[in-house]
Design a protein around this motif. Structure first.
Motif, mmCIF file in Angstrom:
data_model
loop_
_atom_site.group_PDB
_atom_site.id
_atom_site.type_symbol
_atom_site.label_atom_id
_atom_site.label_comp_id
_atom_site.label_asym_id
_atom_site.label_seq_id
_atom_site.Cartn_x
_atom_site.Cartn_y
_atom_site.Cartn_z
ATOM 1 N N ALA A 155 29.065 44.440 -15.365
ATOM 2 C CA ALA A 155 28.477 44.984 -14.146
ATOM 3 C C ALA A 155 29.258 44.541 -12.918
ATOM 4 C CB ALA A 155 27.013 44.548 -14.040
ATOM 5 N N SER A 156 29.946 43.409 -13.031
ATOM 6 C CA SER A 156 30.764 42.916 -11.914
ATOM 7 C C SER A 156 32.111 43.620 -11.810
ATOM 8 C CB SER A 156 30.983 41.403 -12.074
ATOM 9 O OG SER A 156 31.568 41.105 -13.331
ATOM 10 N N GLY A 157 32.437 44.489 -12.774
ATOM 11 C CA GLY A 157 33.633 45.310 -12.664
ATOM 12 C C GLY A 157 34.664 45.183 -13.758
ATOM 13 N N PRO A 158 35.042 43.965 -14.207
ATOM 14 C CA PRO A 158 36.130 43.860 -15.185
ATOM 15 C C PRO A 158 35.815 44.549 -16.507
ATOM 16 C CG PRO A 158 35.675 41.726 -14.190
ATOM 17 C CD PRO A 158 34.570 42.645 -13.766
ATOM 18 N N VAL A 159 36.852 45.093 -17.129
ATOM 19 C CA VAL A 159 36.770 45.644 -18.476
ATOM 20 C C VAL A 159 37.418 44.636 -19.415
ATOM 21 C CG1 VAL A 159 37.477 47.483 -20.040
ATOM 22 C CG2 VAL A 159 36.771 48.024 -17.701
ATOM 23 N N ILE A 160 36.658 44.131 -20.386
ATOM 24 C CA ILE A 160 37.155 43.154 -21.347
ATOM 25 C C ILE A 160 37.398 43.882 -22.659
ATOM 26 C CG2 ILE A 160 36.801 40.872 -22.332
ATOM 27 C CD1 ILE A 160 36.685 41.022 -19.244
ATOM 28 N N ARG A 161 38.560 43.680 -23.236
ATOM 29 C CA ARG A 161 38.969 44.429 -24.412
ATOM 30 C C ARG A 161 38.630 43.686 -25.698
ATOM 31 N NH1 ARG A 161 40.454 49.514 -22.969
ATOM 32 N NH2 ARG A 161 42.000 49.630 -24.667
ATOM 33 N N ALA A 162 38.227 44.449 -26.716
ATOM 34 C CA ALA A 162 37.982 43.912 -28.055
ATOM 35 C C ALA A 162 39.009 44.505 -29.007
ATOM 36 C CB ALA A 162 36.572 44.256 -28.521
ATOM 37 N N ARG A 163 39.825 43.648 -29.621
ATOM 38 C CA ARG A 163 40.848 44.137 -30.533
ATOM 39 C C ARG A 163 40.247 44.698 -31.815
ATOM 40 N NH1 ARG A 163 43.796 39.618 -28.109
ATOM 41 N NH2 ARG A 163 42.653 38.168 -29.453
ATOM 42 N N LYS A 164 39.046 44.205 -32.197
ATOM 43 C CA LYS A 164 38.464 44.646 -33.466
ATOM 44 C C LYS A 164 37.121 45.347 -33.277
ATOM 45 C CE LYS A 164 41.024 41.280 -36.181
ATOM 46 N NZ LYS A 164 41.005 40.020 -36.960
ATOM 47 N N GLU A 165 36.101 44.651 -32.749
ATOM 48 C CA GLU A 165 34.778 45.281 -32.662
ATOM 49 C C GLU A 165 33.997 44.786 -31.462
ATOM 50 O OE1 GLU A 165 32.203 45.270 -36.009
ATOM 51 O OE2 GLU A 165 33.724 45.926 -37.438
ATOM 52 N N VAL A 166 33.028 45.606 -31.091
ATOM 53 C CA VAL A 166 31.978 45.235 -30.143
ATOM 54 C C VAL A 166 30.672 45.178 -30.919
ATOM 55 C CG1 VAL A 166 30.685 45.919 -28.093
ATOM 56 C CG2 VAL A 166 33.170 46.272 -28.181
#
Length: 690
Positions: A341-352
């Motif tokens: 919600a604060s803006g950054p997009v965090i990437r998951a190499r395998k799964e969410v």
């Protein structure tokens, strides 16, 4: 019991607990999560999520665990009796405090539903009761989902894996002293089949047994003809007795208290000697709200769409870029991270992995474009995967109670007559905490045994088959030597006690529906309690049984006048009206992302993004199915996840929490949620061969 000085003693103990907690878990400033940061797995929510996150970190996977609430430092969470305040209306810091829309079937009342907004999720604010469902519940899940991995025999190793039963001292009935009583796992060799002895979650017999509760247990056995049951998770669930608790050494024992390593949770290098491997690979962030799941943008469409893109027209790819998603050739978008919600997009190499709970896991799916097409378009959300079961199948144990005055003052409440008693218990707890703080008292004797502050309020109850038409256990009883009344502290201003009855397997089901694109706008809840006649009939029968228990001669010395229902409420019509006017949630919601077969999901990719239907999916029409088959409950809403927790119509996205239950169980859900989280971790490990 809570006299003025008694409250002072409790406050002193709480203050000491808070100092100790802050010393052990003082949070250093985290570096902020930045746009583009990468992990192998991202887990959203720290109830069941703490379990999944730990198991993946043990496999040397980089895991980010995100919790929307704060760290679980408060003594109002950890001291069992004080933790009752987590349910009342003024404690908003650790409680989402959901309320339903006005419920027509409940005389237009709003139904209150507390949910944990803190590290550990609802395991940090629940009643600490540790029970499982009936074995039939899980065998029935296996039948619904067509997967034997959900049967009781398959899940039993996961139940055992979570548990660490302890040898404790327990009060000798009718005496002031204590005696040694072995934990259920050590009572007999047969018990070892049902319980674990070295799992992360400490499970104990209750440290404090209220005399009113003891009388209610005996009265219930006499009224129903059932036997005392010392272990509801053993050979038999029916009967009455004391519930086992998530407690250890004077405090609550939530998912966060052992599955998350202390050193990493506190970000304190001095504590990294404990769970150092997990601490190295697990990053825990509190006060981190997830706005939505991000899906991959892949140039994987046909030449016709590529040509349209080259000519400057808005193709499917163009629309997908605007919504941060693209549909792959097989029609399944792939989850690649989360947007905070604060803006950054965090990437998951395998799964969410979504473990945000029964209300917020479906909300996050909806905000990400996964759900019922009509519901999403109604609030302006671009629909990616039409999965109409998201937010449906909301099931909860409805709770109705019989309540009496306690003129002699033994029940929990505020009065001068309980002053000395409360002062003694508050002072004993304070001394025990001081000794613990100094590193003393770690022997076999538990210094908190018999202390009132170790009570969760509802320390006892039982299970039975109330309806003659039922084949299995259908109601649960909770005995409460006190009362919250309207979830304010006013319930403690007088001495009263109650027997609560829960409907174990409700037919009536409701919905969770997103109301806007803003994650901070709570979804709308509709429980639809008592909309099915069989629910009314079963609960009415159980209510009459509860009344007989409360009026048993064994309770005569405690009982005053009937408070609810009043003595003149006698006919079935009057009792039904009482239920609709006073029954509430037992705070056991489940089912809004239910497990099932993919052929039952009705998941199709939205035509505006792709005309390719998800393989194996049918039409968008919801199935017409009787909610009961052969006397057994059967979901009447589409499925959302597979028995391996994978969201239908998507790749690399799972849901792991109480929302995946296909039907409700006879028992409090937390023990089952923990076992499912252990199973989910194994499923993920197997998928990725890690």
């Amino acid at each position: 019991m809570f006299g003025t000085l008694g409250i002072t003693s409790c406050t002193a103990a709480a203050a000491l607990f808070s100092i100790d907690t802050l010393q052990r878990r003082a949070l250093s400033a985290h570096t902020s999560l930045r746009d583009g940061d990468e992990y192998d797995f991202i887990v959203v929510g720290s109830g069941a999520g703490s379990i999944v996150a730990r198991r993946l970190a043990e496999r040397r996977q980089r895991v980010l665990l995100l919790e929307a609430g704060p760290v679980n430092q408060s003594p109002l969470i950890h001291i069992p009796l004080l933790s009752l305040t987590a349910f009342v209306s003024f404690l908003k810091k650790y409680n989402w405090q959901f309320r339903s829309l006005p419920e027509p079937s409940m005389n237009d009342r709003e139904i209150y539903e507390p949910r944990g907004r803190v590290l550990g999720g609802s395991s940090s604010i629940n009643g600490m009761i540790w029970v499982r469902g009936h074995p039939w519940d899980y065998d029935h899940w296996a039948k619904i989902c067509g997967d034997p991995s959900l049967s009781y025999s398959s899940l039993l190793p996961y139940f055992r894996k979570t548990e660490s039963f302890e040898t404790l001292q327990a009060q000798s009935k009718g005496e002031g002293r204590v005696k040694k009583i072995p934990a259920p796992a050590e009572n007999a060799a047969a018990s070892l089949r049902y319980h674990g002895t070295n799992g992360p979650l400490h499970i104990s017999e209750p440290r404090f047994r209220h005399p009113i509760s003891e009388a209610l247990i005996e009265a219930a056995c006499d009224v129903t003809g059932l036997f005392p049951n010392p272990d509801f998770g053993g050979e038999e669930i029916n009967g009455f007795g004391c519930f086992q608790m998530n407690q250890w050494r004077g405090r609550r024992w939530s998912a966060a208290d052992r599955y998350l390593p202390k050193g990493k949770r506190a970000n304190n290098a001095a504590d990294l000697h404990r769970d150092d491997l997990v601490a190295e690979f697990l990053d825990v962030r509190c006060d981190a709200t997830v706005d939505r799941v991000e899906f991959d943008v892949l140039d994987a469409l046909g030449e016709k769409e590529k040509e349209k893109e080259r000519e400057g027209g808005e193709s499917i790819v163009g629309r997908a870029w605007r919504t941060s998603v693209t549909v792959k050739k097989d029609g399944r978008p792939r989850a690649v991270g989360v947007r905070l919600a604060s803006g950054p997009v965090i990437r998951a190499r395998k799964e969410v992995i979504l473990s945000a709970g029964v209300f917020q896991s479906p909300q996050l799916l909806n905000l990400s474009g996964v759900g019922d097409r009509d519901d999403l378009e109604r609030v302006g959300i671009a629909s990616l995967v039409h999965l109409p079961g998201v937010g449906k199948n909301l099931l909860d144990h409805i709770d109705v109670f019989v309540q009496c005055e306690n003129p002699s003052g033994e029940a929990l409440g505020v009065s001068l007559r309980g002053l000395v008693f409360q002062m003694q218990h508050g002072w004993k707890y304070l001394k025990s905490r001081l000794a613990q703080w100094r590193g003393e008292g770690d022997g076999d004797e538990d210094p908190f045994m018999g202390n009132l502050l170790m009570s969760n309020g509802v320390d006892s109850g039982g299970f039975m088959q109330a309806s003659p038409e039922s084949k299995w256990t259908d109601v649960q009883f909770h005995f409460f030597p006190g009362s919250f009344r309207d979830y304010s502290m006013r319930g403690f201003l007088n001495h009263m006690y109650a027997t609560h009855v829960y409907l174990s397997r409700p037919h009536s089901h409701g919905t969770v529906q997103v109301v806007s694109k803003n994650v901070f706008h709570k979804p709308e809840l509709r429980f639809n309690f008592l909309t099915e006649k069989q629910d009314v009939d079963t609960l009415l029968t159980a209510l009459k049984t509860a009344r007989k228990i409360m009026h048993h001669p064994l309770l005569a010395k405690y009982r005053g006048r009937d408070l609810l229902p009043t003595a003149d409420c006698q006919t079935d019509a009057e009792l039904e009206e009482y239920m609709r006017s006073h029954a509430k949630s037992a705070h056991h919601p489940i089912g809004t992302c239910r497990m099932g077969r993919e052929s039952d999901s009705q998941s199709v990719v939205l035509a505006s993004l792709s005309v390719t239907a998800v393989e194996g999916a049918g039409s968008s029409k919801q199935p017409e199915r009787a909610p009961w088959r052969g006397g057994e409950p059967w979901p009447s809403t589409p499925s959302v996840v597979s028995p391996q927790f994978e969201v239908f119509g998507c790749e690399h996205l799972r849901v792991v929490d109480g929302s995946v239950f296909p039907t409700h169980i006879a028992g409090n859900p937390w023990g089952t949620i923990a076992a499912l989280a252990e199973k989910a971790a194994d499923d993920i490990v197997s998928t990725w061969n890690i």
